[in-house]
Motif scaffolding. Structure first.
Motif, PDB file in Angstrom:
ATOM      1  N   ASP A   4       0.831  -1.207   0.000  1.00  0.00           N
ATOM      2  CA  ASP A   4       0.000   0.000   0.000  1.00  0.00           C
ATOM      3  C   ASP A   4       0.866   1.258   0.000  1.00  0.00           C
ATOM      4  N   GLN A   5       1.915   1.254   0.792  1.00  0.00           N
ATOM      5  CA  GLN A   5       2.816   2.406   0.837  1.00  0.00           C
ATOM      6  C   GLN A   5       3.537   2.590  -0.492  1.00  0.00           C
ATOM      7  N   PHE A   6       3.940   1.475  -1.096  1.00  0.00           N
ATOM      8  CA  PHE A   6       4.608   1.538  -2.396  1.00  0.00           C
ATOM      9  C   PHE A   6       3.670   2.131  -3.442  1.00  0.00           C
ATOM     10  N   ASP A   7       2.430   1.617  -3.483  1.00  0.00           N
ATOM     11  CA  ASP A   7       1.460   2.109  -4.466  1.00  0.00           C
ATOM     12  C   ASP A   7       1.191   3.593  -4.282  1.00  0.00           C
ATOM     13  N   ASP A   8       1.057   4.020  -3.030  1.00  0.00           N
ATOM     14  CA  ASP A   8       0.781   5.427  -2.754  1.00  0.00           C
ATOM     15  C   ASP A   8       1.937   6.306  -3.206  1.00  0.00           C
ATOM     16  N   ALA A   9       3.166   5.866  -2.939  1.00  0.00           N
ATOM     17  CA  ALA A   9       4.340   6.655  -3.318  1.00  0.00           C
ATOM     18  C   ALA A   9       4.469   6.757  -4.832  1.00  0.00           C
ATOM     19  N   LEU A  10       4.250   5.648  -5.536  1.00  0.00           N
ATOM     20  CA  LEU A  10       4.375   5.693  -6.986  1.00  0.00           C
ATOM     21  C   LEU A  10       3.249   6.512  -7.610  1.00  0.00           C
ATOM     22  N   LEU A  11       2.040   6.360  -7.082  1.00  0.00           N
ATOM     23  CA  LEU A  11       0.909   7.132  -7.596  1.00  0.00           C
ATOM     24  C   LEU A  11       1.160   8.626  -7.444  1.00  0.00           C
ATOM     25  N   ARG A  12       1.621   9.038  -6.270  1.00  0.00           N
ATOM     26  CA  ARG A  12       1.861  10.461  -6.036  1.00  0.00           C
ATOM     27  C   ARG A  12       2.946  10.989  -6.976  1.00  0.00           C
ATOM     28  N   SER A  13       4.010  10.212  -7.150  1.00  0.00           N
ATOM     29  CA  SER A  13       5.079  10.616  -8.052  1.00  0.00           C
ATOM     30  C   SER A  13       4.581  10.705  -9.489  1.00  0.00           C
ATOM     31  N   ALA A  14       3.780   9.727  -9.901  1.00  0.00           N
ATOM     32  CA  ALA A  14       3.259   9.709 -11.270  1.00  0.00           C
ATOM     33  C   ALA A  14       2.347  10.899 -11.530  1.00  0.00           C
ATOM     34  N   MET A  15       1.493  11.228 -10.578  1.00  0.00           N
ATOM     35  CA  MET A  15       0.587  12.357 -10.764  1.00  0.00           C
ATOM     36  C   MET A  15       1.353  13.677 -10.823  1.00  0.00           C
ATOM     37  N   GLU A  16       2.433  13.775 -10.048  1.00  0.00           N
ATOM     38  CA  GLU A  16       3.254  14.987 -10.099  1.00  0.00           C
ATOM     39  C   GLU A  16       3.935  15.123 -11.458  1.00  0.00           C
ATOM     40  N   ARG A  17       4.445  14.017 -11.998  1.00  0.00           N
ATOM     41  CA  ARG A  17       5.087  14.062 -13.314  1.00  0.00           C
ATOM     42  C   ARG A  17       4.065  14.350 -14.408  1.00  0.00           C
ATOM     43  N   ALA A  18       2.875  13.764 -14.291  1.00  0.00           N
ATOM     44  CA  ALA A  18       1.832  14.019 -15.288  1.00  0.00           C
ATOM     45  C   ALA A  18       1.462  15.495 -15.305  1.00  0.00           C
ATOM     46  N   ALA A  19       1.401  16.103 -14.119  1.00  0.00           N
ATOM     47  CA  ALA A  19       1.070  17.525 -14.035  1.00  0.00           C
ATOM     48  C   ALA A  19       2.142  18.384 -14.694  1.00  0.00           C
ATOM     49  N   LEU A  20       3.400  17.971 -14.568  1.00  0.00           N
ATOM     50  CA  LEU A  20       4.508  18.756 -15.106  1.00  0.00           C
ATOM     51  C   LEU A  20       4.723  18.542 -16.601  1.00  0.00           C
ATOM     52  N   TYR A  21       4.626  17.282 -17.044  1.00  0.00           N
ATOM     53  CA  TYR A  21       5.025  16.943 -18.410  1.00  0.00           C
ATOM     54  C   TYR A  21       3.894  16.400 -19.280  1.00  0.00           C
ATOM     55  N   GLY A  22       2.719  16.178 -18.677  1.00  0.00           N
ATOM     56  CA  GLY A  22       1.611  15.606 -19.430  1.00  0.00           C
ATOM     57  C   GLY A  22       1.552  14.096 -19.273  1.00  0.00           C
ATOM     58  N   TRP A  23       0.354  13.556 -19.397  1.00  0.00           N
ATOM     59  CA  TRP A  23       0.157  12.119 -19.217  1.00  0.00           C
ATOM     60  C   TRP A  23       0.880  11.304 -20.278  1.00  0.00           C
ATOM     61  N   ARG A  24       0.886  11.765 -21.513  1.00  0.00           N
ATOM     62  CA  ARG A  24       1.447  10.978 -22.611  1.00  0.00           C
ATOM     63  C   ARG A  24       2.953  10.791 -22.466  1.00  0.00           C
ATOM     64  N   ARG A  25       3.637  11.711 -21.805  1.00  0.00           N
ATOM     65  CA  ARG A  25       5.085  11.608 -21.628  1.00  0.00           C
ATOM     66  C   ARG A  25       5.465  10.870 -20.345  1.00  0.00           C
TER      67      ARG A  25
END
Length: 217
Positions: A4-25
């Motif tokens: 659960d902690q792993f999933d939460d950490a990766l999800l948060r990181s992924a959403m931050e990157r999506a916000a910065l660079y877009g989902w497709r990248r």
């Protein structure tokens, strides 16, 4: 670190990157590296990029379905359940909006997540004490799906801190989706509300505005 902690950490990181660079990248590898997570575990837990959004959906459903002992009519319960899902989206707002912008350009992903949204709506209806089986149940699911889609469209444009526009839209959408008469199949004693239709709304998911989500089980 447990799963659960792993999933939460990766999800948060992924959403931050999506916000910065877009989902497709966005890639799972980049999200894992940003969060300092093991790539082999990331490959096991998130074999496809779509799992990021499915994990978000699972967390949203789990948050909605927590039993807090509250009571009320099916309509009141549905309002609370759907707003709890929105509250989870709000935590990742910029990343979720980036994903919304990308869905029209990724039909397979939109189709996959669209089916998952239907399952989520079944969970919400069941939690509110309403049957989802048979023809009547299918109509309830489609009506609630329409209300969810309209609400998510409003949330996407609602920049207020209190999400007042989002709540008002959901309230109005549920009024259109609920018929104030006893419906066969309600599991709540004395319930006087059931799902009806959404006049003037298309019940199909619109991938340009909707983010379909995974059920919690």
């Amino acid at each position: 670190m447990d799963n659960d902690q792993f999933d939460d950490a990766l999800l948060r990181s992924a959403m931050e990157r999506a916000a910065l660079y877009g989902w497709r990248r966005l890639t799972v590898v980049d999200a894992a590296r940003d969060a300092g997570l093991s790539l082999d575990v990331a490959r096991k837990r998130f074999p496809f990029k779509a799992n990021i959004l499915l994990t978000l959906g699972r967390l949203a459903d789990e948050a909605a379905l927590v039993d807090d002992g509250s009571t009320g009519t099916p309509r009141e319960k549905l309002f609370d359940l759907l707003m709890r899902r929105i509250d989870v989206f709000q935590q990742y707002r910029a990343g979720v909006r980036a994903a919304l912008r990308a869905l029209p350009f990724d039909p397979p992903l939109a189709l996959l997540l669209g089916g998952a949204t239907v399952e989520s709506m079944k969970w919400m209806l069941s939690a509110a004490g309403l049957e989802v089986g048979g023809l009547a149940g299918a109509l309830r699911v489609q009506a609630l799906l329409g209300a969810w889609t309209v609400t998510l469209r409003a949330w996407d444009k609602d920049d207020s801190m209190d999400m007042g526009t989002t709540m008002a839209t959901l309230d109005k959408a549920l009024d259109k989706a609920l018929r104030f008469s006893a419906l066969p199949g309600s599991k709540t004693a004395g319930a006087a509300e059931g799902i009806g239709g959404l006049d003037g709304h298309d019940f199909s998911t619109d991938p340009s505005v909707d983010l379909p989500l995974e059920p919690s089980a």
